[in-house]
Every structure is written in structure tokens, then in C-alpha cells.
Design a protein around this motif. Sequence first.
Motif, short mmCIF file in Angstrom:
data_model
loop_
_atom_site.label_atom_id
_atom_site.label_comp_id
_atom_site.label_asym_id
_atom_site.label_seq_id
_atom_site.Cartn_x
_atom_site.Cartn_y
_atom_site.Cartn_z
N GLY A 71 0.81 -1.21 0.00
CA GLY A 71 0.00 0.00 0.00
C GLY A 71 0.85 1.26 0.00
N GLY A 72 2.02 1.19 -0.61
CA GLY A 72 2.95 2.31 -0.58
C GLY A 72 2.89 3.25 -1.76
N HIS A 73 2.02 2.99 -2.72
CA HIS A 73 1.93 3.90 -3.86
C HIS A 73 1.34 5.24 -3.41
CE1 HIS A 73 2.35 0.21 -6.30
NE2 HIS A 73 2.95 1.04 -7.11
N VAL A 74 1.73 6.27 -4.07
CA VAL A 74 1.24 7.61 -3.74
C VAL A 74 -0.24 7.69 -4.08
CG1 VAL A 74 1.46 10.06 -4.29
CG2 VAL A 74 3.49 8.64 -4.15
N GLY A 75 -1.00 8.24 -3.18
CA GLY A 75 -2.43 8.37 -3.42
C GLY A 75 -2.96 9.63 -2.74
N VAL A 76 -4.06 10.12 -3.25
CA VAL A 76 -4.71 11.27 -2.65
C VAL A 76 -5.95 10.75 -1.94
CG1 VAL A 76 -5.81 13.50 -3.11
CG2 VAL A 76 -3.87 12.74 -4.51
N ASP A 77 -6.00 10.94 -0.64
CA ASP A 77 -7.10 10.36 0.13
C ASP A 77 -8.07 11.40 0.69
OD1 ASP A 77 -5.39 11.43 1.96
OD2 ASP A 77 -5.20 9.63 3.20
N VAL A 78 -8.09 12.59 0.12
CA VAL A 78 -8.99 13.65 0.60
C VAL A 78 -10.44 13.20 0.46
CG1 VAL A 78 -9.78 16.01 0.20
CG2 VAL A 78 -7.35 15.47 0.11
N VAL A 79 -10.79 12.66 -0.70
CA VAL A 79 -12.17 12.21 -0.93
C VAL A 79 -12.47 11.02 -0.02
CG1 VAL A 79 -13.77 11.27 -2.64
CG2 VAL A 79 -12.17 13.08 -3.29
N GLU A 80 -11.53 10.11 0.11
CA GLU A 80 -11.74 8.94 0.96
C GLU A 80 -12.06 9.33 2.40
OE1 GLU A 80 -9.03 5.71 1.32
OE2 GLU A 80 -9.04 5.30 -0.82
N MET A 81 -11.42 10.37 2.88
CA MET A 81 -11.63 10.79 4.27
C MET A 81 -13.01 11.43 4.47
SD MET A 81 -7.72 12.15 5.05
CE MET A 81 -8.32 13.68 5.66
N MET A 82 -13.64 11.86 3.39
CA MET A 82 -14.91 12.57 3.51
C MET A 82 -16.12 11.66 3.35
SD MET A 82 -13.75 15.94 1.32
CE MET A 82 -15.40 16.39 0.92
N VAL A 83 -15.91 10.41 3.00
CA VAL A 83 -17.03 9.51 2.73
C VAL A 83 -17.06 8.39 3.76
CG1 VAL A 83 -17.03 10.02 0.26
CG2 VAL A 83 -15.68 8.12 1.12
N GLY A 84 -18.16 7.66 3.76
CA GLY A 84 -18.33 6.55 4.69
C GLY A 84 -17.54 5.32 4.28
N ASP A 85 -17.60 4.32 5.15
CA ASP A 85 -16.83 3.09 4.94
C ASP A 85 -17.19 2.39 3.64
OD1 ASP A 85 -15.61 3.55 7.32
OD2 ASP A 85 -16.82 2.11 8.46
N ARG A 86 -18.47 2.25 3.39
CA ARG A 86 -18.92 1.52 2.20
C ARG A 86 -18.47 2.25 0.92
NH1 ARG A 86 -20.70 -3.40 0.96
NH2 ARG A 86 -22.15 -3.42 -0.76
N THR A 87 -18.65 3.55 0.89
CA THR A 87 -18.23 4.35 -0.27
C THR A 87 -16.73 4.29 -0.43
OG1 THR A 87 -20.11 5.83 0.10
CG2 THR A 87 -18.35 6.62 -1.35
N ARG A 88 -16.00 4.33 0.68
CA ARG A 88 -14.55 4.24 0.64
C ARG A 88 -14.12 2.90 0.04
NH1 ARG A 88 -13.37 4.82 5.95
NH2 ARG A 88 -13.57 7.05 5.70
N ALA A 89 -14.77 1.84 0.43
CA ALA A 89 -14.44 0.52 -0.11
C ALA A 89 -14.75 0.44 -1.60
CB ALA A 89 -15.20 -0.56 0.65
N VAL A 90 -15.86 1.03 -2.01
CA VAL A 90 -16.22 1.04 -3.44
C VAL A 90 -15.20 1.87 -4.23
CG1 VAL A 90 -17.95 1.83 -5.11
CG2 VAL A 90 -18.67 0.61 -3.05
N LEU A 91 -14.77 2.99 -3.68
CA LEU A 91 -13.75 3.81 -4.34
C LEU A 91 -12.44 3.04 -4.49
CD1 LEU A 91 -14.32 7.34 -2.74
CD2 LEU A 91 -14.78 6.64 -5.10
N ARG A 92 -12.09 2.26 -3.48
CA ARG A 92 -10.86 1.45 -3.56
C ARG A 92 -10.98 0.38 -4.64
NH1 ARG A 92 -8.99 0.87 2.78
NH2 ARG A 92 -8.38 3.05 2.97
N VAL A 93 -12.16 -0.21 -4.77
CA VAL A 93 -12.37 -1.19 -5.83
C VAL A 93 -12.26 -0.51 -7.19
CG1 VAL A 93 -14.08 -2.73 -6.90
CG2 VAL A 93 -13.74 -2.79 -4.43
N LEU A 94 -12.89 0.64 -7.33
CA LEU A 94 -12.82 1.39 -8.59
C LEU A 94 -11.37 1.76 -8.93
CD1 LEU A 94 -14.27 2.75 -10.96
CD2 LEU A 94 -14.53 4.77 -9.51
N ALA A 95 -10.62 2.24 -7.94
CA ALA A 95 -9.21 2.59 -8.16
C ALA A 95 -8.41 1.34 -8.55
CB ALA A 95 -8.63 3.23 -6.91
N GLY A 96 -8.72 0.21 -7.92
CA GLY A 96 -8.04 -1.03 -8.26
C GLY A 96 -8.34 -1.47 -9.69
N LEU A 97 -9.59 -1.30 -10.11
CA LEU A 97 -9.95 -1.66 -11.49
C LEU A 97 -9.24 -0.76 -12.50
CD1 LEU A 97 -13.78 -2.32 -11.07
CD2 LEU A 97 -12.01 -4.01 -11.65
#
Length: 187
Positions: A71-97
Amino acid sequence: MLKAYVTAVGNASRGLAIIATALVIAAMLVICQMIAMRYVLRQPTIWQTDFVVFSATAAMFLGAPYVLLKGGHVGVDVVEMMVGDRTRAVLRVLAGLLGLLFCVIMLIATWIQFHDAWAGNWKHSSVWAPPLWVPLAALPISFAMLCLQYLAQLATLVTALRAPVASGRDDVERKSGATPHPREIAR
């Protein structure tokens, strides 16, 4: 089955990280040798610069799957910090795709370049003239491993998304807003 795949891919990423480390160490030693040859012995250097450039580049690419694993790649987590757990997990899946799509495209492109260098017996334009397929081999290997690492990460994330909310420590983490990292979920 999923845990075995995630473990196997993680171990392969760790193996490539060891190779990348060895390449960086070899490049540093060759730089020291090159300095001694040029400035102490006043001798010309022929192969050292190419070796250092090829080794450092290969190390960077071969180490990338391990960086993704940790998990060491550079990332911007501003949006992740503003959303709930479920949305955060969906965003991580989208980023992974999206990451997987990029790596698949790069795998195809680097494989074509590697194959052309192999089939055409391409040589570097320096005096040393090493065959170019040798340093280019690191690129498709790295992107193939990155694809496998992204698949492991995505499988872990999707499994976590589908899992029912458990009791105990996981509830505390979910309520606190912390989403476990994919490698934590795989344990």
C-alpha cells in the motif's frame, strides 16, 4: 482458495522486491567501480553506465508489485476521508480496477516491445552493445506481476464488501471510520 492466491502473489511480489534490491546494490557497486576506473586508474568505462541505467530501471519496475502489496503507492485520500466506509471501499475497488486496466495495457505494450527486441536481435547503441531484450524483460514481468497483485487486492476488497458486519473488533474499526487495508483483510 482466495487466501492461497493472495499469499502466493504476495510471496512472488516479495521475491521480485528482493531481486530489485539486489539490482540496486549491484548498480551502486558498479558506480563505485566506475568512479575508481575513471578517476583513480584513469581507465575508460564501457559497460558501466548502461548497466547502472538498466539495473536501476529494472529495479524500479520489479519493485512496484511489492509497493502495491504494502500500500505504498502515492495516493490522494482527501475524498476517501470525507465519505463513509462503504463508499470508501467502493472507491478502492474502482481505483483497483483502473490500476488493473492501466497495467494490462502496459503489459501488452511492453510485451510487444520485448518481443520485437528479442525477435529482431536489437542491440543497444553503445560500445558495449548488450542485447536489449535483457533489460526490456523486466517490463512485461513487472506489469504481469502488477496485474496479479491488483487482482489479489480486488478479490480481497470485493470479499470484504460482501462480508456481513461482524461483531467485536471489526465493529469498532467500522464505527471509527477505519477501513482495513486489503492485506489486513486477507489475514
